[in-house]
Design an enzyme around this catalytic site. Structure first.
Site: not given
Ligand code: NDP
Length: 258
Positions: A162, A175
Site C-alpha cells: 500500500s 495497517y
Molecule cells: P477487500 O476488503 O475488498 O478484500 C479483502 C479480501 O481479504 C477479502 O476477500 C477478504 O475475505 C479477505 N480476508 C480478510 N480477512 C481475511 C482472513 N482473516 N482470512 C482470509 N481472508 C481474509 O480489500 P481489497 O480488495 O481492497 O484489498 C486487497 C489488497 O489490496 C489488500 O492487501 C489491501 O491492503 C490492498 N490495497 C487495497 C487498496 C484499495 O484501494 N482497495 C489500496 C492499497 C492496497 P472476505 O471476502 O471474507 O471478507
C-alpha cells in the site's frame, strides 16, 4: 538482479492470452475485491487458480464464474488467516502438492484495514489481529509453500502493499505498519531466493485506490466511481505473475501511476 528498488511495468505491456497457461497460482482473499479480480484475470489467461479465503460462499461464486467462462477449473481452500496455525498452512501446501503437484505463483492479497485512529488510542487486540492476518499469515503461508515454489522453473511470489506501507501516514496504525513489514518480508525473501536460475522471484505491488469494500471503509465519503474497478488494474498483476517478469525480484511496484 539483486534486491531491491522501485520497479516499473513496461507502459505498453500487453499480456498474451495464454500468458499463464499450465501454471498453478494461489490467491489469498480471492472471494472479493482485488483478489477476486486477480483470480478471474489469472484464470482468463490460462492459470489454474487456487482460491483461498475465509468466506466460502464468495469463493464458490468466483469458482462458478471461472467455470461458466470455460477457464481452467479452479480449486477452493477455505482458510481464515486470523485463526490459522502453522500446521494449517502446511496442510494447504500438502493439499496443493497432492492435487496439482506444483505451484507457480502465490499472490498474498488478503488483508484487514483495522482502525483509522492515532497510535495512542489504537486498540491492542485490533493491532494483534491485523498483524496476524496481514503479516503472520503471509509469512506462514510463504514458509509452507517455498518448497513447492522452488520446484517450479519460474515461480512468482507477490505481496500486496500500500502507499502507507512505503510512507507512514497519521492514523493508519497497524495497517500501515503491517504493510511496511510486508515490504521487509518481500525484500528478505527476494535476497534469500535470488540465484542464477531465477526460479523464485519476489516482489510487492501497491494496487493504488481501487473500488472495493476496503476502499469504501477507509474513505466512506468518497464516490466509489472515482476509482478503477479491480479488473481495470490487472495488467501489472499479470506481468508480475507471468514469465515476462522473469528475473525481476526484490522490487516494489505500483499498479497505477501515482
Ligand atoms: P477487500 O476488503 O475488498 O478484500 C479483502 C479480501 O481479504 C477479502 O476477500 C477478504 O475475505 C479477505 N480476508 C480478510 N480477512 C481475511 C482472513 N482473516 N482470512 C482470509 N481472508 C481474509 O480489500 P481489497 O480488495 O481492497 O484489498 C486487497 C489488497 O489490496 C489488500 O492487501 C489491501 O491492503 C490492498 N490495497 C487495497 C487498496 C484499495 O484501494 N482497495 C489500496 C492499497 C492496497 P472476505 O471476502 O471474507 O471478507
Amino acid at each position: 538482479m539483486s534486491a531491491s528498488s522501485t520497479g516499473a511495468i513496461p507502459t505498453d505491456y500487453q499480456p498474451a492470452p495464454d500468458l499463464l497457461k499450465d501454471r498453478v497460482i494461489l490467491v489469498t482473499g480471492a472471494g472479493s475485491g482485488i483478489g477476486r479480480g486477480a483470480a478471474l484475470s489469472f484464470a482468463r489467461h490460462g492459470a489454474t487458480v487456487i482460491l483461498l479465503g475465509r468466506t466460502v460462499n464468495r469463493l464458490e461464486a468466483v469458482y462458478d464464474e471461472i467455470d461458466a467462462a470455460g477457464y481452467p477449473e479452479a480449486a477452493i481452500v477455505p482458510l481464515d488467516l486470523q485463526g490459522a496455525k502453522q500446521e494449517d498452512y502446511e496442510l494447504v501446501a500438502e493439499r496443493i502438492r497432492e492435487s496439482f503437484g506444483r505451484l507457480d505463483g502465490l499472490l498474498h492479497n488478503a488483508s484487514l484495514l483495522g482502525q483509522l485512529t492515532p497510535i495512542e488510542l489504537y486498540d491492542a487486540e485490533t493491532w494483534n489481529k491485523l498483524m496476524q492476518v496481514n503479516l503472520n499469515g503471509p509469512f506462514l503461508l510463504t514458509r509452507a509453500c517455498i518448497g513447492l515454489l522452488r520446484e517450479a522453473t519460474d515461480a512468482s511470489l507477490l505481496f500486496t502493499s500500500s502507499s502507507v506501507g512505503r510512507k507512514g501516514r497519521a492514523h493508519w496504525g497497524a495497517y500501515s505498519v503491517s504493510k511496511f513489514a510486508t515490504e521487509g518480508l518481500m525484500q528478505v525473501l527476494a535476497d534469500e531466493l535470488d540465484d542464477e536460475r531465477h526460479q523464485v522471484r519476489v516482489n510487492s505491488i501497491n494496487p493504488g485506490a481501487t473500488r472495493t469494500a476496503m476502499r469504501q471503509l477507509a474513505y466512506p465519503g468518497e464516490n466509489p466511481g472515482n476509482n478503477p474497478a479491480p479488473e481495470d488494474i490487472m495488467t501489472p498483476y499479470l506481468y508480475l505473475m507471468g514469465p515476462d517478469a522473469r528475473a525481476i525480484t526484490g522490487q516494489a511496484f505500483d499498479a497505477q501511476p501515482k
